[in-house]
Design a protein around this motif. Structure first.
Motif, PDB file in Angstrom:
ATOM      1  N   TYR A  20       6.480  15.953   0.099  1.00  0.00           N
ATOM      2  CA  TYR A  20       5.021  13.900  -0.461  1.00  0.00           C
ATOM      3  C   TYR A  20       3.906  14.275  -0.242  1.00  0.00           C
ATOM      4  N   ASP A  59       1.277  13.246  -2.267  1.00  0.00           N
ATOM      5  CA  ASP A  59      -0.242  12.482  -1.720  1.00  0.00           C
ATOM      6  C   ASP A  59      -1.824  13.196  -2.771  1.00  0.00           C
ATOM      7  N   ASP A  67      -0.776   1.398   1.132  1.00  0.00           N
ATOM      8  CA  ASP A  67      -2.141   1.419   1.607  1.00  0.00           C
ATOM      9  C   ASP A  67      -3.256   0.165   0.980  1.00  0.00           C
ATOM     10  N   GLU A 108       8.652   2.170  -6.322  1.00  0.00           N
ATOM     11  CA  GLU A 108       7.911   3.699  -4.963  1.00  0.00           C
ATOM     12  C   GLU A 108       7.010   3.755  -5.206  1.00  0.00           C
ATOM     13  N   THR A 109       6.220   3.268  -6.467  1.00  0.00           N
ATOM     14  CA  THR A 109       4.356   3.963  -6.383  1.00  0.00           C
ATOM     15  C   THR A 109       4.208   1.854  -6.139  1.00  0.00           C
ATOM     16  N   ARG A 111       4.079   2.185  -2.319  1.00  0.00           N
ATOM     17  CA  ARG A 111       3.083   2.918  -1.749  1.00  0.00           C
ATOM     18  C   ARG A 111       1.780   2.328  -1.325  1.00  0.00           C
ATOM     19  N   LYS A 112       1.011   1.834  -2.961  1.00  0.00           N
ATOM     20  CA  LYS A 112       0.308   0.981  -2.516  1.00  0.00           C
ATOM     21  C   LYS A 112       0.394  -0.070  -2.226  1.00  0.00           C
TER      22      LYS A 112
END
Length: 248
Positions: free
Chosen positions: A30, A34, A204, A196-197, A200-201
């Motif tokens: 991870y 990152d 964020d 997943e991307t 995650r965005k």
């Protein structure tokens, strides 16, 4: 690594086992992700080194058992890459990435005959596991013919959630929420979006916008608990309009 694991090496390293190293392998993976998303090339380089150290560490523990060495690990993947790329190292002619993936799957099946969904680790995060299982099933034709079918499944699962909510059956509601998430993963795959991307965005963005709310409230001498939904909603809309907050 051999020096660290030697009898006069590092006491901490010498206490580690393949089991105790598991969380470090995940953590370093991870950290690499990152660095890819938020770090510099130097950060990426450093994190790849940390991840490589975990691979070397595990290989050296296996060497101590007499199982295999790091050289065996490297040779195995090099040999596999040659076998799985006959269009590069052999005489096979392929023109598209899709053809390469089809060939890869056929060669893999020939090497290790198994059921379609075998090989997807249960230890994967649930979202990623759903994605991989959905991809595997699609490769053998268990898939909607177009995006519309996957989109309709999302609507169907939302309806199931509404019915479970009305019925008030907790286990059933959990079941239907899971089905909705899986359907969303399948829709993302059909739309060629990495779930997943995407998630995650979104997470964020949520964090940046909520922190914007906290900062503006702080300027007013307040904390979120001192505010109300209407005020926080208005600040949320402000954050959405502020490009510096929305996209960083």
């Amino acid at each position: 690594m051999r020096r660290l694991l030697a009898p006069d090496g590092c006491p901490w390293d010498r206490e580690q086992t393949l089991v105790t190293l598991k969380p470090f392998l995940l953590e370093e993976t991870y950290e690499v992700l990152d660095a890819l998303e938020h770090g510099s090339p130097a950060d990426h380089c450093e994190e790849l080194g940390d991840l490589l150290m975990q691979i070397v560490f595990q290989a050296e523990l296996r060497t101590g058992e007499g199982a295999f060495t790091i050289d065996d690990v490297v040779k195995a993947i090099a040999d596999k890459l040659v076998r799985r790329h006959p269009h590069v190292f052999g005489e096979v002619k392929l023109d598209t990435a899709g053809q390469v993936l089809d060939q890869w799957a056929k060669l893999k099946e020939k090497e290790k005959p198994r059921r379609t969904l075998d090989g997807v680790p249960r230890a994967l995060p649930a979202l990623l596991r759903a994605q991989r299982l959905s991809e595997r099933a699609a490769q053998v034709g268990f898939d909607w013919p177009d995006v519309a079918g996957a989109r309709a499944k999302v609507d169907e699962e939302l309806g199931e959630i509404d019915r479970a909510r009305v019925a008030g059956v907790r286990d059933e509601l959990e079941h239907e929420i899971g089905d909705l998430l899986f359907a969303a993963v399948s829709l993302a795959r059909k739309l060629e979006v990495d779930p997943e991307t995407a998630l995650r965005k979104t997470v964020d963005r949520f964090q940046r916008r909520f922190e914007y709310i906290e900062d503006r409230l702080s300027e007013r001498g307040k904390k979120p608990r001192d505010s109300d939904l209407a005020e926080m909603d208005a600040l949320w809309d402000e954050a959405k309009r502020d490009g510096r907050v929305t996209e960083k």
